[in-house]
Write a protein that holds these residues in place. Structure first.
Motif, PDB file in Angstrom:
ATOM      1  N   ALA A 162      30.974  75.373   9.236  1.00 48.89           N
ATOM      2  CA  ALA A 162      32.174  75.256   8.408  1.00 48.89           C
ATOM      3  C   ALA A 162      31.833  74.546   7.117  1.00 48.89           C
ATOM      4  N   PHE A 191      42.805  77.320   7.097  1.00 46.19           N
ATOM      5  CA  PHE A 191      43.267  75.933   7.202  1.00 46.19           C
ATOM      6  C   PHE A 191      44.497  75.724   6.339  1.00 46.19           C
ATOM      7  N   ASN A 215      36.945  73.873   6.485  1.00 48.95           N
ATOM      8  CA  ASN A 215      38.119  73.648   7.332  1.00 48.95           C
ATOM      9  C   ASN A 215      38.907  72.404   6.944  1.00 48.95           C
ATOM     10  N   LEU A 266      44.655  74.868  12.010  1.00 53.79           N
ATOM     11  CA  LEU A 266      43.914  76.102  11.760  1.00 53.79           C
ATOM     12  C   LEU A 266      44.649  77.272  12.380  1.00 53.79           C
ATOM     13  N   GLU A 288      41.451  71.154  14.230  1.00 50.28           N
ATOM     14  CA  GLU A 288      40.035  71.483  14.413  1.00 50.28           C
ATOM     15  C   GLU A 288      39.450  70.777  15.637  1.00 50.28           C
TER      16      GLU A 288
END
Length: 422
Positions: free
Chosen positions: A3, A364, A108, A371, A392
């Motif tokens: 990520a 996000f 994210n 998410l 997350e």
């Protein structure tokens, strides 16, 4: 895949730094760099849950040969030292990679202050180097010069070392994913050339009457299968990623299952060669797990370092090696059930049938911190589409529980099929 968003070359500039520009090694940001402290409380809980059953089975439940138990415990002690060395070296290595502009931004967390933080990446190189040092030092305590296993042990380390090198090259040069699929094929060459074990498979009992054989010798086809297994394991962890802690988390959960399986097989058999094959697997899995837990202390949500492709391909190759030389590749594939499922979901995009973006990550929402799943074919996105938006950290924990359940399913499957299937 992680990520992260790597800064593009055009972001390097002599102008004042902005949120999406890469800094040079002499910028004040790098001089005042401070890494967040490791999350040792979380690691203590995780390691206790994962290691307690393995040690109980080894030391109390099964009657294990004293010499073999001694070797396993020495390996465990060296692995513990490796844990603390890795823990100490990661902050040092993080400063060096930042000086070389090897950092990324956490996708994210985009739209939040954490999403603007430059996160050092490719820290898997530390785990790989410490792992190799521990594994090499262990030879002094266990193998003699005329040991039958020494050649294969060193060949395994050569393949793992080769994969660490190729993984780090990928992190530095950003190799296209189609090339990544081929790289493990080269890394397995030392193992395949040195492999002197059997090339036979046991035919499942229900199929013996149709095949006419109980044992089938595959010859060179078996070595081809070994190479393909290594390619799959190496890439499967790399594409089942994108969340803080997910890459390392799935590795340590699977490694714990491998350790438990090996001890159970040693305890239930009287064949010395069988014991050595599974002990060989333990000798490589314990250092993998210990060094990975040290990196997880920095990579658990919120992550202060990225592991890079160096770690994912290293971990995949190591588990492929222990599965091949421990002669439990079928069991390993069931342990990898989430990775197999993720690969099948990803296949249309990997094959080019469906458009494949660079980052197949969930979406996000900075307002809620949650998410949501996209249409990309990954287990992460499918899970979010099925069960709704999640944070997350929560999503990562759910996926790791799923990994643990897949491993538990494998043990149940082996128990119920024992004596009937093989």
């Amino acid at each position: 895949m992680a990520a992260r968003k790597r800064p593009s070359p055009t972001s390097i500039s002599t102008k004042p730094d902005t949120s999406d520009q890469k800094t040079t090694r002499n910028t004040p940001d790098n001089n005042v760099f401070h890494l967040s402290p490791p999350k040792l409380g979380s690691i203590f809980v995780i390691s206790t849950l994962l290691c307690s059953l393995h040690l109980y089975l080894l030391c109390f439940h099964y009657t294990v040969d004293a010499e073999l138990k001694r070797s396993v415990l020495i390996n465990a002690a060296l692995s513990l030292v490796g844990f603390f060395v890795t823990l100490k070296m990661i902050p040092v290595a993080a400063r060096y990679v930042l000086r070389r502009n090897m950092f990324g931004f956490d996708i994210n967390k985009r739209g939040t202050p954490q999403g603007e933080v430059k996160v050092p990446e490719s820290l898997g190189i530390v785990v790989g180097v410490v792992f190799l040092i521990v594994a090499i030092i262990f030879q002094y305590f266990n193998f003699t010069e005329d040991s039958n296993w020494l050649v294969e042990y060193n060949a395994a380390l050569a393949s793992i070392c080769f994969m660490i090198l190729l993984g780090f090259v990928d992190d530095v040069l950003d190799v296209p994913w189609r090339v990544k699929l081929v790289l493990p094929s080269f890394a397995t060459l030392p193992l395949l050339m040195a492999y002197a074990g059997h090339t036979t498979i046991v035919i499942p009992k229900p199929l013996v009457s149709y095949v006419g054989l109980e044992v089938l010798d595959l010859g060179r086809i078996y070595k081809l299968y070994m190479g393909l297994l290594a390619v799959f394991c190496t890439n499967s962890i790399n594409i089942h990623a994108g969340l803080n802690g997910l890459e390392i988390g799935q590795t340590v959960v699977t490694a714990a299952a491998i350790l438990i399986h090996n001890v159970m097989q040693i305890g239930s058999s009287t064949d010395p060669e069988y014991h050595q094959a599974h002990a060989f697997s333990i000798y490589l899995t314990q250092p993998l797990m210990a060094t990975s837990l040290a990196l997880l202390a920095f990579n658990w949500y919120p992550s202060s370092v990225f592991v890079g492709d160096t770690y994912t391909v290293f971990a995949g190759m190591t588990m492929a090696v222990v599965g091949i030389l421990g002669h439990f590749s079928e069991t390993l594939l069931i342990f990898f059930l989430p990775q197999v499922l993720n690969f099948l979901l990803s296949l249309p995009q990997l094959a080019g049938i469906v458009k494949c973006p660079r980052h197949r990550l969930p979406r996000f929402d900075p307002a809620t911190g949650l998410l949501t799943g996209t249409k990309d074919g990954t287990l992460v996105n499918v899970y979010l589409r099925l069960f709704g938006p999640k944070s997350e950290k929560s999503l990562c924990i759910h996926l790791l529980v799923f990994q643990a359940l897949a491993c538990a399913f494998c043990f149940l499957l082996r128990h119920f099929l024992a004596g009937w299937y093989k």
